[in-house]
Design a protein around this motif. Structure first.
Motif, mmCIF file in Angstrom:
data_model
loop_
_atom_site.group_PDB
_atom_site.id
_atom_site.type_symbol
_atom_site.label_atom_id
_atom_site.label_comp_id
_atom_site.label_asym_id
_atom_site.label_seq_id
_atom_site.Cartn_x
_atom_site.Cartn_y
_atom_site.Cartn_z
ATOM 1 N N ARG A 123 0.843 -1.196 0.000
ATOM 2 C CA ARG A 123 0.000 0.000 0.000
ATOM 3 C C ARG A 123 0.877 1.244 0.000
ATOM 4 O O ARG A 123 1.864 1.330 0.713
ATOM 5 C CB ARG A 123 -0.908 0.009 1.235
ATOM 6 C CG ARG A 123 -1.881 1.187 1.265
ATOM 7 C CD ARG A 123 -2.736 1.143 2.512
ATOM 8 N NE ARG A 123 -3.622 -0.028 2.502
ATOM 9 C CZ ARG A 123 -4.797 -0.053 1.862
ATOM 10 N NH1 ARG A 123 -5.224 0.997 1.186
ATOM 11 N NH2 ARG A 123 -5.531 -1.143 1.897
ATOM 12 N N GLN A 124 0.517 2.204 -0.853
ATOM 13 C CA GLN A 124 1.308 3.428 -0.971
ATOM 14 C C GLN A 124 1.190 4.278 0.277
ATOM 15 O O GLN A 124 0.097 4.504 0.809
ATOM 16 C CB GLN A 124 0.847 4.235 -2.196
ATOM 17 C CG GLN A 124 1.632 5.517 -2.411
ATOM 18 C CD GLN A 124 1.260 6.201 -3.716
ATOM 19 O OE1 GLN A 124 0.905 5.536 -4.687
ATOM 20 N NE2 GLN A 124 1.333 7.519 -3.738
ATOM 21 N N VAL A 125 2.318 4.773 0.749
ATOM 22 C CA VAL A 125 2.371 5.695 1.893
ATOM 23 C C VAL A 125 3.127 6.935 1.457
ATOM 24 O O VAL A 125 4.240 6.834 0.931
ATOM 25 C CB VAL A 125 3.074 5.041 3.099
ATOM 26 C CG1 VAL A 125 3.194 6.057 4.237
ATOM 27 C CG2 VAL A 125 2.319 3.808 3.553
ATOM 28 N N ASN A 126 2.556 8.124 1.650
ATOM 29 C CA ASN A 126 3.201 9.396 1.310
ATOM 30 C C ASN A 126 3.744 10.051 2.573
ATOM 31 O O ASN A 126 2.983 10.319 3.515
ATOM 32 C CB ASN A 126 2.222 10.345 0.628
ATOM 33 C CG ASN A 126 1.773 9.825 -0.723
ATOM 34 O OD1 ASN A 126 2.507 9.117 -1.396
ATOM 35 N ND2 ASN A 126 0.556 10.166 -1.111
ATOM 36 N N LYS A 127 5.008 10.319 2.664
ATOM 37 C CA LYS A 127 5.648 11.017 3.788
ATOM 38 C C LYS A 127 5.716 12.504 3.455
ATOM 39 O O LYS A 127 6.566 12.957 2.697
ATOM 40 C CB LYS A 127 7.054 10.462 4.008
ATOM 41 C CG LYS A 127 7.127 8.956 4.268
ATOM 42 C CD LYS A 127 6.632 8.605 5.651
ATOM 43 C CE LYS A 127 6.891 7.127 5.943
ATOM 44 N NZ LYS A 127 6.465 6.759 7.314
ATOM 45 N N LEU A 128 4.817 13.273 4.008
ATOM 46 C CA LEU A 128 4.716 14.686 3.669
ATOM 47 C C LEU A 128 5.939 15.453 4.149
ATOM 48 O O LEU A 128 6.477 15.190 5.231
ATOM 49 C CB LEU A 128 3.451 15.282 4.282
ATOM 50 C CG LEU A 128 2.125 14.662 3.796
ATOM 51 C CD1 LEU A 128 0.950 15.315 4.502
ATOM 52 C CD2 LEU A 128 1.989 14.794 2.292
ATOM 53 N N ASP A 129 6.370 16.397 3.327
ATOM 54 C CA ASP A 129 7.495 17.287 3.610
ATOM 55 C C ASP A 129 8.812 16.549 3.807
ATOM 56 O O ASP A 129 9.770 17.082 4.354
ATOM 57 C CB ASP A 129 7.195 18.140 4.860
ATOM 58 C CG ASP A 129 7.992 19.449 4.847
ATOM 59 O OD1 ASP A 129 8.182 20.022 3.755
ATOM 60 O OD2 ASP A 129 8.456 19.862 5.916
#
Length: 461
Positions: free
Chosen positions: A442-448
């Motif tokens: 599952r895709q996980v986006n780590k913001l900044d």
């Protein structure tokens, strides 16, 4: 016509080739030169083919197999001595006997048939195959009488100035009445500088016995070319390659550039097929009608049906059904079967893979040890993971399935009928019919995240 026999001399060492490989085993258009000779005789339905072997005997016998009889010449004491080794197999047989050489591979069925016919029409004891050369220097000259019969063969070094002006030369190829041949061979002596027994002496012996000796000139002297070194090997290759492509063109095949097309002896091609430049057709490749092969296609032992296009591809021991396309830049390895209307595109490799009708593997995929059904689409970058380090395993993709890009199919595994596999999946369990399989993190986006990471060329505060 009488029965035909043949003695093929293949005992010489062939030192001028400067090779570990026996001279007569060097290939011409993909086939050992001695095999060309044997195949020509077999096409003429010669009853007995005796191959006289000596140097490299085991290798020659391994190549030719059990289709001929072998006689061994332990010591090389001349051409007549070599022929005498075949006596146990031919001595008391009636008929016509050819004497040929394993390093003269270009003689055609037509030329040998014409030689035999003339020999038997003339009721001759011996017939010499001759050739007329513009520059006969170094060759034995044919000296005839007023009726055209052969009186003798004079070697160049022994010839008078008048005899050296003769342009008809001895090729070393003969037809003999078999019984008269063995009678003459008993009279051959070795009282010469080399201490050898020469076959050419049979001509004078037969004349002295009151027998008729005639000569038959080959229409194409190049057919009689012997091969003694690598230069002559390349000349024979060029000659035979040209003869092969001309034969195909006369049978209705378009060859765009014969000089850059390489077709071996046993290849067959259907009418209205186009062969583009840079193409190699090897072994027992067969090509149907209305195909386009090349440019830069290299096929070895491949069966191609009608209306197929193959470009910039390498294929070995595979088959392609009608209406299929292969390439550019495809590699199809042994055991692969490409079905009707299949598309195999650029940078696709197949190995031991069966591809069903109308399926598409357009680009950048490896499909090995697999069975792909009909109407399947294999997305870009798909890999069948068939090897676990010890054993090859099979992948099955049933009819109508759709496999998305960048998919790993970890064998043994099966994708069911009309099933879907999502792009980027690694599939290691069977996919049921009509199902959608998704096997990715599952895709996980780590913001900044990027702003917190050091970058090259940027000073950190």
């Amino acid at each position: 016509m009488s029965k035909i026999h043949a003695v093929v001399l293949a005992a010489g060492q062939g030192t001028r080739m400067k090779s570990k490989l026996h001279k007569v085993l060097h290939p011409v258009c993909g086939k050992p030169m001695v095999q060309h000779v044997v195949d020509t005789l077999a096409a003429m339905q010669v009853e007995d083919i005796v191959v006289v072997v000596g140097h490299g005997a085991d290798a020659v016998q391994a190549e030719l197999g059990d289709g001929v009889t072998y006689a061994r010449q332990e010591k090389q004491l001349g051409t007549a001595h070599a022929v005498q080794q075949a006596a146990p197999f031919l001595l008391d047989k009636e008929g016509t006997t050819f004497l040929l050489y394993g390093d003269v591979p270009l003689l055609s069925v037509e030329t040998l048939t014409a030689l035999r016919s003339y020999h038997e029409e003339q009721q001759a004891a011996a017939t010499v195959l001759t050739a007329v050369l513009p520059n006969p220097t170094g060759y034995g000259r044919i000296v005839r009488n007023e009726t055209g019969e052969v009186l003798r063969i004079v070697e160049h070094k022994d010839a008078s100035s008048e005899e050296r002006a003769i342009q008809e030369i001895n090729t070393g190829i003969y037809c003999f009445d078999n019984l008269k041949l063995w009678k003459a061979l008993k009279e051959v002596k070795n009282d010469n500088v080399q201490g050898e027994y020469y076959l050419t002496d049979c001509v004078g012996i037969l004349r002295n016995q009151g027998e008729k000796v005639v000569g038959f000139a080959a229409d194409d002297p190049d057919e009689t070319m012997g091969i003694n070194d690598r230069v002559q090997l390349s000349e024979a290759e060029a000659y035979l390659r040209r003869r092969i492509v001309v034969g195909h063109m006369r049978n209705g095949v378009t060859i765009i550039d014969p000089s850059s097309t390489y077709i071996e002896t046993d290849v067959s091609i259907g009418a209205d097929t186009i062969i583009q430049p840079g193409t190699f057709l090897r072994g027992r490749t067969t090509i149907g009608t209305d195909c386009v092969i090349g440019p830069q296609a290299d096929l070895t032992d491949v069966k191609v049906e009608d209306n197929v296009s193959i470009t910039y591809a390498v294929m070995v021991e595979a088959s392609v059904a009608a209406q299929a396309t292969v390439g550019p830049y495809a590699y199809v390895r042994p055991g692969s079967e490409i079905g009707p209307g299949v598309k195999i595109g650029d940078f696709v490799e197949l190995k031991n893979a069966k591809i069903g009708e109308g399926s598409k593997i357009p680009h950048l995929s490896y499909v090995g040890d697999a069975e792909i059904g009909a109407g399947v689409n294999i997305g870009c970058g798909t890999i069948t993971v068939n090897y676990d380090g010890a054993v090859k395993h099979k992948t099955v993709v049933d009819d109508g399935a759709f496999v998305g890009c960048n998919t790993n199919l970890v064998a043994p595994v099966k994708v069911g009928k009309n099933a879907y596999v999502a792009a980027g999946s690694t599939i290691h369990q069977d996919v049921p019919d009509d199902a959608l399989a998704i096997a990715r993190e599952r895709q996980v986006n780590k913001l900044d995240y990027a702003n917190r990471m050091p970058r090259k060329g940027k000073k950190q505060s």
